[in-house]
Design a protein around this motif. Structure first.
Motif, PDB file in Angstrom:
ATOM      1  N   ARG A  10      -8.077 -17.958 -58.429  1.00 30.48           N
ATOM      2  CA  ARG A  10      -8.661 -19.276 -58.165  1.00 30.48           C
ATOM      3  C   ARG A  10      -9.051 -19.964 -59.477  1.00 30.48           C
ATOM      4  N   ARG A  14      -6.735 -23.301 -62.148  1.00 27.47           N
ATOM      5  CA  ARG A  14      -7.235 -24.602 -62.581  1.00 27.47           C
ATOM      6  C   ARG A  14      -7.770 -24.593 -64.005  1.00 27.47           C
ATOM      7  N   TYR A  15      -7.747 -23.429 -64.670  1.00 29.82           N
ATOM      8  CA  TYR A  15      -8.442 -23.292 -65.945  1.00 29.82           C
ATOM      9  C   TYR A  15      -7.933 -24.274 -66.998  1.00 29.82           C
ATOM     10  N   ASP A  17      -6.287 -27.071 -66.660  1.00 28.83           N
ATOM     11  CA  ASP A  17      -6.562 -28.468 -66.298  1.00 28.83           C
ATOM     12  C   ASP A  17      -8.028 -28.817 -66.551  1.00 28.83           C
ATOM     13  N   ASP A  18      -8.925 -27.897 -66.191  1.00 30.70           N
ATOM     14  CA  ASP A  18     -10.351 -28.159 -66.381  1.00 30.70           C
ATOM     15  C   ASP A  18     -10.725 -28.230 -67.855  1.00 30.70           C
ATOM     16  N   TYR A 166     -17.617 -34.403 -60.956  1.00 26.03           N
ATOM     17  CA  TYR A 166     -17.921 -33.070 -61.474  1.00 26.03           C
ATOM     18  C   TYR A 166     -19.380 -32.998 -61.927  1.00 26.03           C
ATOM     19  N   TRP A 185     -17.163 -29.368 -58.171  1.00 29.20           N
ATOM     20  CA  TRP A 185     -16.158 -30.430 -58.171  1.00 29.20           C
ATOM     21  C   TRP A 185     -16.144 -31.112 -56.809  1.00 29.20           C
TER      22      TRP A 185
END
Length: 245
Positions: A10, A14-15, A17-18, A166, A185
């Motif tokens: 999980r 997304r790492y 992109d974040d 965020y 988020w």
């Protein structure tokens, strides 16, 4: 089944992109310049190599990099990137996992030393690094300065980023040097939340850990461009050198 800890599928998905702002040349080039200078003609060991923000561009500069990371999910993202085929990675806890050979440089960036949530584990990490370094080799850590001065008396939570989509909050336990970073988020009418435990650590405490491992402070800066480290700095980039026997 292998345990990826807090950096599971999980998080890995997304790492990048974040953390997109950390992948641009303005952010990356000073780091790669700094590490390349210290590595010289030797090998580099990255602790917490993750999805490969640092290792591939460092490899493109001619530095051979070996990584250690506990998360197979994060390393799978690294494997999909150009240049990753030349990077060896060992899956394991970087405080204790050993790899073959010796290195002129070891490094831990972006607060990753705080992922070790006990002083014992952080001390073990320094000793593990010292075992891998050549005499005169360097250990680099980039980590934030604890923001306790910004906590009002009696308060334990500080917002570090807030936007329409965020929210980021750090929760402090001063008695244990504990810190939990909460990330929320907002999207499509839902709230997605992740929380990560850390142990914050002071520059002087890291210097003592280095001394216990047979290293000494060589330089400390307020950033990768060698900005002066002052009482106002919100992070430091520190370099310890393995003392030749």
């Amino acid at each position: 089944m292998h345990d990826d800890g807090y950096f599971d599928e999980r998080v890995a998905a997304r790492y990048d992109d974040d953390a997109a702002a950390l992948f641009g040349p303005d952010a990356l080039d000073p780091i790669i310049d700094f590490l390349t200078d210290l590595a010289g003609n030797g090998r580099a060991l990255e602790l917490g190599i993750g999805t490969g923000r640092i290792a591939p561009p460092l490899g493109q500069r001619g530095v051979q990099v070996h990584g250690i990371d506990v998360s197979e999910a994060m390393v799978a993202k690294l494997r999909a990137k150009p240049g990753a085929e030349d990077i060896d990675v060992t899956i394991g806890d970087f405080a204790t996992t050993t790899v073959d050979g010796s290195f002129s440089l070891a490094y831990l960036v972006f607060n990753t030393i705080m992922n070790l949530t006990t002083q014992e584990a952080q001390v073990a990490c320094f000793r593990n690094v010292a075992r891998h370094l050549q005499p005169g080799g360097c250990f680099v850590i980039e980590v934030g300065v604890p923001q306790l001065q910004r906590l009002p008396p009696g308060e334990t939570i500080r917002a570090f980023q807030v936007s329409d989509t965020y929210w980021g909050f750090d929760e402090y336990d001063v008695a244990t040097q504990g810190q939990i970073s909460h990330h929320l988020w907002l999207g499509d009418g839902t709230v997605d939340r992740l929380s990560f435990p850390f142990r914050y650590v002071w520059p002087s405490e890291l210097d003592l850990m280095a001394q216990l491992a047979g290293m000494r402070l060589r330089e400390r800066w307020g950033g990768w461009k060698r900005e002066p480290f002052t009482s106002e700095s919100d992070k430091h980039v520190s370099v310890w050198e393995k003392v030749p026997l």
